[in-house]
Design a protein around this motif. Sequence first.
Motif, PDB file in Angstrom:
ATOM      1  N   LYS A  75     116.532  46.279  37.081  1.00  0.00           N
ATOM      2  CA  LYS A  75     117.706  47.120  36.858  1.00  0.00           C
ATOM      3  C   LYS A  75     118.940  46.273  36.587  1.00  0.00           C
ATOM      4  N   ASP A  76     119.049  45.123  37.248  1.00  0.00           N
ATOM      5  CA  ASP A  76     120.183  44.225  36.994  1.00  0.00           C
ATOM      6  C   ASP A  76     120.185  43.717  35.557  1.00  0.00           C
ATOM      7  N   MET A  77     119.020  43.354  35.038  1.00  0.00           N
ATOM      8  CA  MET A  77     118.940  42.905  33.642  1.00  0.00           C
ATOM      9  C   MET A  77     119.442  43.988  32.701  1.00  0.00           C
ATOM     10  N   VAL A  83     123.007  45.381  24.761  1.00  0.00           N
ATOM     11  CA  VAL A  83     122.005  45.959  23.868  1.00  0.00           C
ATOM     12  C   VAL A  83     120.628  45.602  24.404  1.00  0.00           C
ATOM     13  N   ILE A  84     119.714  46.560  24.308  1.00  0.00           N
ATOM     14  CA  ILE A  84     118.306  46.309  24.634  1.00  0.00           C
ATOM     15  C   ILE A  84     117.498  46.529  23.372  1.00  0.00           C
ATOM     16  N   VAL A  93     107.481  51.635  29.547  1.00  0.00           N
ATOM     17  CA  VAL A  93     108.921  51.419  29.707  1.00  0.00           C
ATOM     18  C   VAL A  93     109.468  52.263  30.858  1.00  0.00           C
ATOM     19  N   PRO A  94     110.098  51.608  31.852  1.00  0.00           N
ATOM     20  CA  PRO A  94     110.672  52.354  32.973  1.00  0.00           C
ATOM     21  C   PRO A  94     111.822  53.262  32.522  1.00  0.00           C
ATOM     22  N   ASP A  95     112.033  54.333  33.254  1.00  0.00           N
ATOM     23  CA  ASP A  95     113.107  55.281  32.936  1.00  0.00           C
ATOM     24  C   ASP A  95     114.472  54.613  32.922  1.00  0.00           C
ATOM     25  N   LYS A  99     117.137  54.979  29.670  1.00  0.00           N
ATOM     26  CA  LYS A  99     118.457  55.605  29.790  1.00  0.00           C
ATOM     27  C   LYS A  99     119.593  54.724  29.274  1.00  0.00           C
ATOM     28  N   HIS A 100     119.309  53.490  28.917  1.00  0.00           N
ATOM     29  CA  HIS A 100     120.374  52.592  28.446  1.00  0.00           C
ATOM     30  C   HIS A 100     120.969  53.153  27.150  1.00  0.00           C
TER      31      HIS A 100
END
Length: 137
Positions: A75-77, A83-84, A93-95, A99-100
């Motif tokens: 989550k910190d990353m 941008v991801i 892929v985690p939620d 959501k980013h």
Amino acid sequence: MNTLFLCRGNTGRSVFAEALYNHLTQSDNVVSAGTKLSGPEQSLASRLPGTKNVIEAMKAEGIDVSNYTRKEVTKDMVRNADVIIDMAEQETVPDFVKKHPNRIIWDTDDPKGTDLENHIKTKDEIKERIIEFINRQ
């Protein structure tokens, strides 16, 4: 701009992306991670399946990734990323990543389990996308 590159295992696609971006921009403000690591975080040189071809494909670019240590996304990353760029299989892929607000999905085939030629093809495709991404910044 802090960019986070993701793929499933952080042994191929995202490693290519991080290393190529940092090499082309002469920076180190991007990182990569995996969405679903199987096993512990460890270096590519530690005989992870398929990493030999990743290392060899990057040697052609003059980049040594053998000491790269794969890691799982946190989550910190995600919080620290402007941008991801997500190349992972979407079911992994985690939620908190989904959501980013600035998440870009690149549909890029996973070269895992294939020969060196296919790894080079994937690396070259990612390199083209990295160059386009850099030019748009």
